[in-house]
Design an enzyme around this catalytic site. Sequence first.
Site, PDB file in Angstrom:
ATOM      1  N   ASN A 116     -10.405  -0.978  -1.493  1.00 52.22           N
ATOM      2  CA  ASN A 116      -8.973  -0.788  -1.259  1.00 52.22           C
ATOM      3  C   ASN A 116      -8.204  -1.355  -2.456  1.00 52.22           C
ATOM      4  OD1 ASN A 116      -6.316  -0.996  -0.408  1.00 52.22           O
ATOM      5  ND2 ASN A 116      -6.799  -1.924   1.568  1.00 52.22           N
ATOM      6  N   CYS A 161       0.823  -1.225   0.000  1.00 50.37           N
ATOM      7  CA  CYS A 161       0.000   0.000   0.000  1.00 50.37           C
ATOM      8  C   CYS A 161       0.848   1.262   0.000  1.00 50.37           C
ATOM      9  CB  CYS A 161      -0.947   0.013   1.194  1.00 50.37           C
ATOM     10  SG  CYS A 161      -2.028  -1.407   1.200  1.00 50.37           S
ATOM     11  N   HIS A 164      -4.062   6.787   1.912  1.00 50.89           N
ATOM     12  CA  HIS A 164      -4.267   5.457   1.345  1.00 50.89           C
ATOM     13  C   HIS A 164      -5.660   4.983   1.762  1.00 50.89           C
ATOM     14  CE1 HIS A 164      -4.243   1.347   0.416  1.00 50.89           C
ATOM     15  NE2 HIS A 164      -4.203   0.966   1.678  1.00 50.89           N
TER      16      HIS A 164
HETATM   17  O1  UT7 Z   1      -4.515  -1.680   2.825  1.00 49.38           O
HETATM   18  C1  UT7 Z   1      -3.672  -2.370   3.684  1.00 49.38           C
HETATM   19  C2  UT7 Z   1      -3.915  -2.002   5.065  1.00 49.38           C
HETATM   20  N1  UT7 Z   1      -5.151  -2.643   5.501  1.00 49.38           N
HETATM   21  C3  UT7 Z   1      -5.909  -2.001   6.357  1.00 49.38           C
HETATM   22  O2  UT7 Z   1      -5.607  -0.887   6.713  1.00 49.38           O
HETATM   23  C4  UT7 Z   1      -7.117  -2.731   6.917  1.00 49.38           C
HETATM   24  C5  UT7 Z   1      -7.243  -2.410   8.381  1.00 49.38           C
HETATM   25  N2  UT7 Z   1      -8.248  -3.211   9.058  1.00 49.38           N
HETATM   26  C6  UT7 Z   1      -9.568  -3.065   8.840  1.00 49.38           C
HETATM   27  O3  UT7 Z   1      -9.977  -2.280   8.015  1.00 49.38           O
HETATM   28  C7  UT7 Z   1     -10.514  -3.865   9.706  1.00 49.38           C
HETATM   29  O4  UT7 Z   1      -9.781  -4.546  10.707  1.00 49.38           O
HETATM   30  C8  UT7 Z   1     -11.375  -4.882   8.921  1.00 49.38           C
HETATM   31  C9  UT7 Z   1     -12.398  -4.174   8.076  1.00 49.38           C
HETATM   32  C10 UT7 Z   1     -10.517  -5.737   8.027  1.00 49.38           C
HETATM   33  C11 UT7 Z   1     -12.122  -5.800   9.892  1.00 49.38           C
HETATM   34  O5  UT7 Z   1     -12.917  -4.999  10.769  1.00 49.38           O
HETATM   35  P1  UT7 Z   1     -12.847  -5.221  12.348  1.00 49.38           P
HETATM   36  O6  UT7 Z   1     -13.809  -4.306  12.923  1.00 49.38           O
HETATM   37  O7  UT7 Z   1     -11.412  -5.076  12.769  1.00 49.38           O
HETATM   38  O8  UT7 Z   1     -13.335  -6.711  12.509  1.00 49.38           O
HETATM   39  P2  UT7 Z   1     -12.607  -7.979  13.171  1.00 49.38           P
HETATM   40  O9  UT7 Z   1     -11.675  -8.615  12.200  1.00 49.38           O
HETATM   41  O10 UT7 Z   1     -12.079  -7.648  14.519  1.00 49.38           O
HETATM   42  O11 UT7 Z   1     -13.858  -8.951  13.366  1.00 49.38           O
HETATM   43  C12 UT7 Z   1     -14.961  -8.567  14.206  1.00 49.38           C
HETATM   44  C13 UT7 Z   1     -16.075  -9.568  13.993  1.00 49.38           C
HETATM   45  C14 UT7 Z   1     -15.630 -11.019  14.155  1.00 49.38           C
HETATM   46  O12 UT7 Z   1     -16.690 -11.732  14.723  1.00 49.38           O
HETATM   47  P3  UT7 Z   1     -16.711 -12.065  16.303  1.00 49.38           P
HETATM   48  O13 UT7 Z   1     -15.473 -12.861  16.555  1.00 49.38           O
HETATM   49  O14 UT7 Z   1     -16.719 -10.732  16.998  1.00 49.38           O
HETATM   50  O15 UT7 Z   1     -17.976 -12.847  16.462  1.00 49.38           O
HETATM   51  C15 UT7 Z   1     -15.418 -11.482  12.734  1.00 49.38           C
HETATM   52  O16 UT7 Z   1     -15.593 -12.873  12.587  1.00 49.38           O
HETATM   53  O17 UT7 Z   1     -16.592  -9.463  12.669  1.00 49.38           O
HETATM   54  C16 UT7 Z   1     -16.522 -10.736  12.020  1.00 49.38           C
HETATM   55  N3  UT7 Z   1     -16.217 -10.485  10.610  1.00 49.38           N
HETATM   56  C17 UT7 Z   1     -17.171 -10.368   9.679  1.00 49.38           C
HETATM   57  N4  UT7 Z   1     -18.495 -10.483   9.746  1.00 49.38           N
HETATM   58  C18 UT7 Z   1     -19.195 -10.305   8.588  1.00 49.38           C
HETATM   59  C19 UT7 Z   1     -14.988 -10.289  10.038  1.00 49.38           C
HETATM   60  N5  UT7 Z   1     -15.152 -10.045   8.724  1.00 49.38           N
HETATM   61  C20 UT7 Z   1     -16.483 -10.094   8.479  1.00 49.38           C
HETATM   62  C21 UT7 Z   1     -17.259  -9.931   7.316  1.00 49.38           C
HETATM   63  N6  UT7 Z   1     -18.600 -10.037   7.431  1.00 49.38           N
HETATM   64  N7  UT7 Z   1     -16.714  -9.647   6.121  1.00 49.38           N
END
Ligand code: UT7
Length: 338
Positions: free
Chosen positions: A295, A114, A265
């Site tokens: 992204n 990125c 970004h």
């Molecule tokens: O470009 C390179 C750099 N990348 C970034 O900057 C990305 C940075 N990170 C993010 O944008 C976020 O961390 C994400 C969008 C990828 C994920 O969001 P989050 O709020 O951090 O979610 P998480 O991974 O902590 O997951 C929270 C919950 C989990 O469920 P439980 O364990 O709380 O029951 C996941 O299983 O959300 C669930 N989950 C989803 N649910 C529905 C994770 N992905 C999904 C999904 N749909 N796509």
Amino acid sequence: MNIRSKIIGTGSYLPSRTVFNKDLEDLLNTTDEWIQQRTGITKRHWASKDETTSDLALRASERALESSSLKKEDIDLLLVATVTPDHEFPGTACFLQGKMGIPGVPAIDVRQQCGGFIFALSIADQYIRTGTYKNILIVCSELHSRCLDLTPRGRNLSVIFGDGAGAVVLQATEVKDRESESHILSTKIHSDGAQAKELWCPGPGLALFGEERMTKEMINDGLQYPQMNGRAIFSHAVRTMSESLIESLTSNGKELKDLELAFFHQANRRISEAIGKNLELDDSLIHSTVEIYGNTTSATIPIGLDDAIRNGKLKQGMLISNVAFGSGFTWGHSLIRY
Ligand code: UT7
């Protein structure tokens, strides 16, 4: 002589197929509501089966060259940033060069994820300042849709990425008045390899220590797909991009009040919002495209620049800061008088 670089052309290309959040619901066991709430993304573009990363790059390059009024033969250095190369080797810059038909020109791949655009811009700027090259084409091109785990296992990551390419043409210019003339004021790049595995794609890879770079077992384990510690990446992204934006201004004797537009970004709208809140930036100062393109890794900033120019938002003479953070970790800034 005070030789600096200036942007004389931009171009972008988004493949024609639009994929809405709804289209991913069954495939990834996700919901439109979750994706919009957690990322701000509503849709993204996916390439067709017969398009490659260098094809997207070619389309964006042609548009950037057209807007610069240069001919492809005028280019004397080609830099391509991508995390989704056509092949393991040679670099995608070589494949793009073959398609452009500009033999002999040095063609270099930049593998900084990125951070790719900021790193490529920084490299190009040094070559121009030293008088080595006059016209440089930077292309950032990503084709994620064929590299993602499109099963529920990969849903945290697969919902945020999209395909697309952005390009800029840089030209050497003699700057007499730094306050009014178009040029790149500074670039600064950083890395922290100790965090490499927070966001990475393990396979194919020699350091997996199999008998080959890729085995059936590795494929079954999904090691060919990117893996991300989303929460850790999120907080690093907010901190480093906030610091980089301030660094871009203070290292040039400027203040936040001097900033006229910022390009972050585009990984997640919540990241941009958190930076805006940290620095008390007015929303109108942040140019955002993540809602409609997702992204696109290295391509997000050049796509954003092209979008802002074509929509009349970015005008000549404006002071803009570009900041990026990504896998590596890699991060940095460029401050530009457009
Ligand atoms: O470009 C390179 C750099 N990348 C970034 O900057 C990305 C940075 N990170 C993010 O944008 C976020 O961390 C994400 C969008 C990828 C994920 O969001 P989050 O709020 O951090 O979610 P998480 O991974 O902590 O997951 C929270 C919950 C989990 O469920 P439980 O364990 O709380 O029951 C996941 O299983 O959300 C669930 N989950 C989803 N649910 C529905 C994770 N992905 C999904 C999904 N749909 N796509």
